[in-house]
Structure formats: structure tokens, C-alpha cells
Design an enzyme around this catalytic site. Sequence first.
Site, PDB file in Angstrom:
ATOM      1  NE  ARG A  64      20.135  13.065  -8.061  1.00  0.00           N
ATOM      2  CZ  ARG A  64      21.056  12.335  -8.676  1.00  0.00           C
ATOM      3  NH1 ARG A  64      21.767  12.830  -9.658  1.00  0.00           N
ATOM      4  NH2 ARG A  64      21.264  11.091  -8.316  1.00  0.00           N
ATOM      5  CB  THR A 120      23.453   7.929  -5.671  1.00  0.00           C
ATOM      6  OG1 THR A 120      22.734   9.095  -5.295  1.00  0.00           O
ATOM      7  CG2 THR A 120      24.936   8.172  -5.586  1.00  0.00           C
ATOM      8  CD  GLU A 170      24.669   6.884   3.315  1.00  0.00           C
ATOM      9  OE1 GLU A 170      24.741   8.094   3.591  1.00  0.00           O
ATOM     10  OE2 GLU A 170      23.709   6.381   2.714  1.00  0.00           O
TER      11      GLU A 170
HETATM   12  N1  PXP Z   1      22.212   7.251   0.896  1.00  0.00           N
HETATM   13  C1  PXP Z   1      22.664   7.915  -0.193  1.00  0.00           C
HETATM   14  C2  PXP Z   1      24.067   8.416  -0.178  1.00  0.00           C
HETATM   15  C3  PXP Z   1      21.823   8.152  -1.302  1.00  0.00           C
HETATM   16  O1  PXP Z   1      22.307   8.793  -2.380  1.00  0.00           O
HETATM   17  C4  PXP Z   1      20.488   7.721  -1.242  1.00  0.00           C
HETATM   18  C5  PXP Z   1      19.570   8.031  -2.378  1.00  0.00           C
HETATM   19  O2  PXP Z   1      19.359   9.392  -2.473  1.00  0.00           O
HETATM   20  C6  PXP Z   1      20.064   7.048  -0.090  1.00  0.00           C
HETATM   21  C7  PXP Z   1      20.945   6.797   0.960  1.00  0.00           C
HETATM   22  C8  PXP Z   1      18.660   6.572   0.060  1.00  0.00           C
HETATM   23  O3  PXP Z   1      18.421   5.587  -0.885  1.00  0.00           O
HETATM   24  P1  PXP Z   1      16.933   5.067  -1.095  1.00  0.00           P
HETATM   25  O4  PXP Z   1      16.146   6.242  -1.607  1.00  0.00           O
HETATM   26  O5  PXP Z   1      17.086   3.961  -2.089  1.00  0.00           O
HETATM   27  O6  PXP Z   1      16.439   4.611   0.243  1.00  0.00           O
END
Ligand code: PXP
Length: 256
Positions: A64, A120, A170
Site C-alpha cells: 500500500r 479495498t 479478479e
Molecule cells: N483480492 C484483492 C484484490 C484484495 O484487495 C484482497 C484484500 O487485500 C483480497 C483479494 C483478499 O481479501 P480478504 O482478505 O478479505 O480475503
Amino acid sequence: MVNEERENKLKIETKKNNKMPKLGVNIDHVATLRQARGGIEPEPVFAAFICESCGANSIVAHLREDRRHMKERDLYILKETVKSRLNLEMSTSTEIVDIACKVKPDQATLVPEKRQEITTEGGLDILSNFKKIKITIAKLKKQGIVVSLFIDPDKSQIDASKKVGANMIELHTGRYANAKNPTAKDKYFKEIQDAVNYARKKGLIVNAGHGLDYYNVSRIAQIEGIEELNIGYSIVCRAVLVGLDRAVREMQTLIS
Ligand code: PXP
């Protein structure tokens, strides 16, 4: 490995594995814990090693702009030590893009980033940031990095992703994960399912993630055509109670 070779490798893997999505483990929250005391423990690089040894197909880390968890040094060491694939989540800020070009992860996933957010919040708005995203994709691809775009399950964003030059997206699963009742859950599940089918028809490689946990992951994992699920918070939370190796293996079992 040049970009084209990497993309071909991914396409071949996609064909082999079109039943079961792969698991990418996001280790940001191991670094969040380290940040709590500003010291050197727990070491995210060790966490990556354990995840891989328990079958994770890739390691995801988000550098970040405010460095609230991952640091540049983590990326350089992960690049040296990750044996599967390193997927760097990042914004399109020039500083971060320059770091990505130096580190050269296998994959970069472009995400929107706001200082005040806890995590995010939504997908990238490709339509409103078309030029910046196009330039960023070109820069990263030139370094042999495969680029994925984190977007909401929305046809106009999928069209724009294709147009801007991405080969991979994604899909944001947050609305499904956070739905408060079964009707809303079904609605947002269908949204993701339709988006997967639409994007696959356009020739995009489709990943998904955000908010997935041990209760809601299986349904998403059954959608045909998802290449990889990226999961972080729920795995790290479970790891605190049962250990990281068990937390990763249990998630793999639910996905398969
Ligand atoms: N994919 C993306 C693009 C993300 O920003 C995040 C969070 O950092 C995740 C997946 C994973 O999300 P979580 O931590 O809620 O499993």
C-alpha cells in the site's frame, strides 16, 4: 520469463485445472500483526513458506502507498523466496509502479486504493481511469509481469478490462460475502457467476476474491471457469487459533 511465455503457461494450467480453482493466499495480515508492535515478528516471508508448503498456488501481498502492512523489503525477499507465484496487489501510483518494475513479481493485480479505507472497498473503475490503467499495464507488461485488474462483477467493467489490454481479471466477491440474507446472497452469487461466464467468453482469465471465508467459499469455488481464489483475512484469523498450516489446508479442502 517473458510475458507471452507466462501467459501461455497460465493458459495451459487453466486447461488442466478447469474444475478446481487454485488458492492464492494473501499474507498482508501477517504483516499487520508485525506492524502492531513495529518489530520483526511475525515474519511474512516465513508465513509465505508455510502457505506454499501446504499447497498454496500463489502468494499475494499488497504494497500500500501508506505501507500499513507490507514493506518494500518484504517484496524483495518474497521475490527471492517464493517458489510458486508472487502476485503483487498494487495501485497505479507512479511510486508503486516503479517499485513493481524493479521487483518484477510474476503477477500484478491493480486495485483501487484510498488512504482511509480499512480494506479495498470496491473494484477498479476502468472506464473512468482508462488512460492511467492502460499506461500502467503497458509498463508492467514490458517487465514481463502478468497484469490482472480487480473489478466489480459488472459487464461494462469486463468490456473495459478487455479493451484496456488486460488478459486477466479478479472479480470482487465482497457483495456476495457481505450479503445479509439468503435472497441477497443468491442475487450476488448469480452476479458473479454471470460475470465469470461473460469474461471467459471474452477470452479473459478470471480470478475472484475478497471477503471469502470457510463458510462462503465452497459455493464460489464451484463456479466453473474461475482460475484462482485469492483469500487473506479469514485464513490469517483462523491461523491464530489453529496454526497457519492447518488453516491453509482446510481452505484447500473446502475449495476442492
Ligand atoms: N483480492 C484483492 C484484490 C484484495 O484487495 C484482497 C484484500 O487485500 C483480497 C483479494 C483478499 O481479501 P480478504 O482478505 O478479505 O480475503
